[in-house]
Design a protein around this motif. Structure first.
Motif, short mmCIF file in Angstrom:
data_model
loop_
_atom_site.label_atom_id
_atom_site.label_comp_id
_atom_site.label_asym_id
_atom_site.label_seq_id
_atom_site.Cartn_x
_atom_site.Cartn_y
_atom_site.Cartn_z
N CYS A 118 36.26 -15.52 36.03
CA CYS A 118 37.59 -15.12 35.60
C CYS A 118 38.51 -16.33 35.52
N PRO A 119 38.61 -16.95 34.34
CA PRO A 119 39.56 -18.05 34.20
C PRO A 119 40.98 -17.55 34.43
N PRO A 120 41.88 -18.39 35.02
CA PRO A 120 43.21 -17.93 35.41
C PRO A 120 43.98 -17.23 34.29
N LYS A 121 43.82 -17.71 33.04
CA LYS A 121 44.61 -17.12 31.96
C LYS A 121 44.21 -15.67 31.71
N LEU A 122 42.87 -15.42 31.71
CA LEU A 122 42.39 -14.06 31.51
C LEU A 122 42.79 -13.16 32.66
N CYS A 123 42.65 -13.72 33.88
CA CYS A 123 42.90 -12.91 35.07
C CYS A 123 44.34 -12.45 35.13
N SER A 124 45.28 -13.31 34.71
CA SER A 124 46.67 -12.88 34.76
C SER A 124 46.91 -11.79 33.71
N ARG A 125 46.17 -11.83 32.59
CA ARG A 125 46.28 -10.74 31.62
C ARG A 125 45.79 -9.42 32.21
N ARG A 133 35.55 -18.40 40.62
CA ARG A 133 36.40 -18.83 39.50
C ARG A 133 35.71 -18.69 38.15
#
Lengths: 152, 152
Positions: free
Chosen positions: A116-123, A113
């Motif tokens: 790659c924080p979730p917000k960046l990863c979804s980008r 985790r």
């Protein structure tokens, strides 16, 4: 001469080129704005390939737009062959970039985790999806023009 | 009818098919023997795709071998079209698998030594390279047969 929908100098072709430019710009912007993309090889590769696809698609969109305006489509086998080969090469590169990015994002999501924080990863994921759509459109352009080539 | 080198039922085609089988088998074996490949999505995908490519190439190698033996090449547009489309689909899947694997290996090499001891990682890399060669040969087969198609 029969008119092949989607070949150079028609409205479908113009839409395909606009779509390619749009999707590849979206992919490039999502990947590069405020993100440290240069820490991963696959992301750098995606940015490089998108930097090639955008000017290519934009130029051909302009050519299509001009052909539509003057109602005089470009019909020279040599130029069409260059466009088919160029589209095909760029579509292979785009597919490679999209797959690399998608697999790296998947690995980052599952491995750790902290990378790659979730917000960046979804980008990153949306960027890979946009590159994938750009591949589909670029392949369609290449196939339509290839279809037209033997009739010239 | 002119003979296209590399089209179905010729010696170059037979060699291409054998090469595809060889490279994809090597890629599959390097990836799956004694390695915990199922912990990464990209590696599972590579193994799946190689499991599709090997029977396809082997079957077509047998068809080519039979055509060469009885000296009567298969020339039916329908079957040839299926082969062209099948080759093309498998080549796209192979390219995607090779790129995903290569990018994941690259990430594992740079991110953390504990995930990937050097000996294992070099095996993954060779496996990705083999998949890449298999893609090249499969694309060549597809193009040669596509070239033959309009003359039927």
């Amino acid at each position: 001469m029969e008119e092949v929908p989607g070949s150079l100098g028609t409205i479908p072709s113009f839409s395909l080129r606009l779509g390619q430019t749009l999707f590849s710009s979206a992919s490039l912007l999502l990947m590069s704005l405020g993100v440290e993309f240069y820490s991963y090889t696959a992301f750098c590769y995606l940015v490089t390939v998108m930097g090639l696809v955008i000017p290519w698609s934009l130029t051909l969109a302009l050519v299509d737009g001009y052909s539509l305006l003057v109602k005089c489509p470009l019909r020279q086998p040599g130029i069409l062959l260059i466009i088919v080969v160029g589209d095909w090469l760029l579509s292979v590169l785009t597919l490679a970039a999209a797959c690399s990015t998608a697999s790296v994002v998947d690995l980052l999501l599952h491995a750790d985790r902290s990378y790659c924080p979730p917000k960046l990863c979804s980008r990153y994921q949306i960027s890979a999806a946009m590159a994938f759509f750009s591949w589909l459109l670029s392949l369609a352009s290449s196939l339509f023009n290839l279809w037209l080539l033997p009739s010239l």
